[in-house]
Write an enzyme that holds these catalytic residues in place. Sequence first.
Site, PDB file in Angstrom:
ATOM      1  N   HIS A   4      36.084  39.577  32.885  1.00 37.74           N
ATOM      2  CA  HIS A   4      36.201  40.455  34.169  1.00 37.74           C
ATOM      3  C   HIS A   4      37.675  41.094  34.093  1.00 37.74           C
ATOM      4  CE1 HIS A   4      37.803  36.367  35.457  1.00 37.74           C
ATOM      5  NE2 HIS A   4      38.618  37.397  36.295  1.00 37.74           N
TER       6      HIS A   4
ATOM      7  N   GLU B 147      47.235  39.266  41.107  1.00 32.71           N
ATOM      8  CA  GLU B 147      45.822  39.698  40.400  1.00 32.71           C
ATOM      9  C   GLU B 147      45.162  40.623  41.332  1.00 32.71           C
ATOM     10  OE1 GLU B 147      43.566  36.173  39.409  1.00 32.71           O
ATOM     11  OE2 GLU B 147      44.297  36.180  37.390  1.00 32.71           O
TER      12      GLU B 147
ATOM     13  N   HIS C 209      45.140  47.652  29.091  1.00 32.60           N
ATOM     14  CA  HIS C 209      43.729  47.880  28.605  1.00 32.60           C
ATOM     15  C   HIS C 209      43.464  47.126  27.213  1.00 32.60           C
ATOM     16  CE1 HIS C 209      44.090  51.265  31.290  1.00 32.60           C
ATOM     17  NE2 HIS C 209      42.771  51.512  31.188  1.00 32.60           N
TER      18      HIS C 209
ATOM     19  N   CYS D 230      35.310  33.049  37.212  1.00 38.29           N
ATOM     20  CA  CYS D 230      36.437  33.697  36.582  1.00 38.29           C
ATOM     21  C   CYS D 230      36.438  33.019  35.004  1.00 38.29           C
ATOM     22  CB  CYS D 230      37.594  32.950  37.004  1.00 38.29           C
ATOM     23  SG  CYS D 230      37.672  33.771  38.926  1.00 38.29           S
TER      24      CYS D 230
ATOM     25  N   HIS E 230      41.305  42.934  36.071  1.00 39.70           N
ATOM     26  CA  HIS E 230      42.077  43.087  37.132  1.00 39.70           C
ATOM     27  C   HIS E 230      43.035  44.462  36.841  1.00 39.70           C
ATOM     28  CE1 HIS E 230      41.322  39.070  38.767  1.00 39.70           C
ATOM     29  NE2 HIS E 230      41.533  38.512  37.642  1.00 39.70           N
TER      30      HIS E 230
ATOM     31  N   HIS F  72      40.008  39.706  31.100  1.00 40.15           N
ATOM     32  CA  HIS F  72      40.385  38.402  30.773  1.00 40.15           C
ATOM     33  C   HIS F  72      39.190  37.296  31.429  1.00 40.15           C
ATOM     34  CE1 HIS F  72      42.558  36.163  34.727  1.00 40.15           C
ATOM     35  NE2 HIS F  72      41.367  36.997  35.041  1.00 40.15           N
TER      36      HIS F  72
HETATM   37  N1  LIG Z   1      46.218  29.486  40.455  1.00 42.82           N
HETATM   38  C1  LIG Z   1      45.572  30.381  40.000  1.00 42.82           C
HETATM   39  N2  LIG Z   1      44.197  30.562  40.635  1.00 42.82           N
HETATM   40  C2  LIG Z   1      43.217  31.239  40.020  1.00 42.82           C
HETATM   41  C3  LIG Z   1      43.886  32.215  39.045  1.00 42.82           C
HETATM   42  C4  LIG Z   1      45.164  32.177  38.553  1.00 42.82           C
HETATM   43  O1  LIG Z   1      45.704  33.042  37.650  1.00 42.82           O
HETATM   44  N3  LIG Z   1      45.921  31.276  39.029  1.00 42.82           N
HETATM   45  N4  LIG Z   1      42.869  33.398  38.635  1.00 42.82           N
HETATM   46  C5  LIG Z   1      41.429  33.215  39.009  1.00 42.82           C
HETATM   47  C6  LIG Z   1      40.888  34.198  38.424  1.00 42.82           C
HETATM   48  O2  LIG Z   1      41.193  35.271  37.443  1.00 42.82           O
HETATM   49  C7  LIG Z   1      39.973  35.277  39.476  1.00 42.82           C
HETATM   50  O3  LIG Z   1      39.597  36.426  38.901  1.00 42.82           O
HETATM   51  C8  LIG Z   1      40.686  35.439  40.780  1.00 42.82           C
HETATM   52  O4  LIG Z   1      40.083  34.581  41.594  1.00 42.82           O
HETATM   53  P1  LIG Z   1      39.787  35.044  43.141  1.00 42.82           P
HETATM   54  O5  LIG Z   1      40.657  35.397  43.917  1.00 42.82           O
HETATM   55  O6  LIG Z   1      38.599  33.943  43.775  1.00 42.82           O
HETATM   56  O7  LIG Z   1      38.509  36.207  42.963  1.00 42.82           O
HETATM   57  P2  LIG Z   1      38.423  37.465  44.019  1.00 42.82           P
HETATM   58  O8  LIG Z   1      39.565  38.265  43.618  1.00 42.82           O
HETATM   59  O9  LIG Z   1      37.124  38.092  43.451  1.00 42.82           O
HETATM   60  O10 LIG Z   1      38.510  36.896  45.277  1.00 42.82           O
HETATM   61  P3  LIG Z   1      37.456  36.648  46.339  1.00 42.82           P
HETATM   62  O11 LIG Z   1      38.050  36.172  47.396  1.00 42.82           O
HETATM   63  O12 LIG Z   1      36.525  35.562  45.811  1.00 42.82           O
HETATM   64  O13 LIG Z   1      36.751  37.965  46.578  1.00 42.82           O
HETATM   65  C9  LIG Z   1      41.068  32.326  40.038  1.00 42.82           C
HETATM   66  N5  LIG Z   1      42.052  31.535  40.345  1.00 42.82           N
HETATM   67 ZN   LIG Z   2      40.657  36.832  36.785  1.00 41.55          ZN
END
Ligand SMILES: Nc1nc2c(c(=O)[nH]1)N=C([C@H](O)[C@H](O)COP(=O)(O)OP(=O)(O)OP(=O)(O)O)CN2
Ligand SMILES: [Zn+2]
Length: 123
Positions: free
Chosen positions: A27, A112, A67, A23, A29, A14
């Site tokens: 990328h 996620e 997928h 984001c 999940h 997504h």
């Molecule tokens: N309230 C929400 N905040 C975020 C969502 C969401 O669905 N609801 N989604 C994202 C992104 O999809 C992102 O992929 C996930 O963000 P993040 O946790 O920051 O990324 P990482 O898993 O790589 O974690 P790090 O801590 O940066 O390694 C963002 N926010």
């Molecule tokens: Zn994401």
Amino acid sequence: MYYLSVKKHFEAAHFLRGYKGKCENLHGHRYEVALKVRANELDECGMGADFKVLKTSLGEVLQSYDHTCLNDLTPFDNQNPSAENISRDIYDKLKPVISRMGVELRGVEVWESPDSSVLYQPD
Ligand SMILES: Nc1nc2c(c(=O)[nH]1)N=C([C@H](O)[C@H](O)COP(=O)(O)OP(=O)(O)OP(=O)(O)O)CN2
Ligand SMILES: [Zn+2]
């Protein structure tokens, strides 16, 4: 009262439109999804609802996301595939299916990542 929970997962790509940060790029999940059900009584086997049946129902909904690029699917072609919107979409699809089992769908939680989740639980 008995509160039951089953979990399944799917893999999907997504991106978040309008998001300022990494984001906004495509990328993926491994989404974990839990459904939470309330049962008022037990059947002759001592079960509020059969985990196996609950998992099958959850799996049927998650199959449509697995997928894929979520942004290509309805309703995520119009609203961001955030964990919030995904959990509500799953809830809305499962609500009538779970009701027919004689138990109540109380919530859907979407992870996620192992440390980030949203629980959708309408009042
Ligand atoms: N309230 C929400 N905040 C975020 C969502 C969401 O669905 N609801 N989604 C994202 C992104 O999809 C992102 O992929 C996930 O963000 P993040 O946790 O920051 O990324 P990482 O898993 O790589 O974690 P790090 O801590 O940066 O390694 C963002 N926010
Ligand atoms: Zn994401």
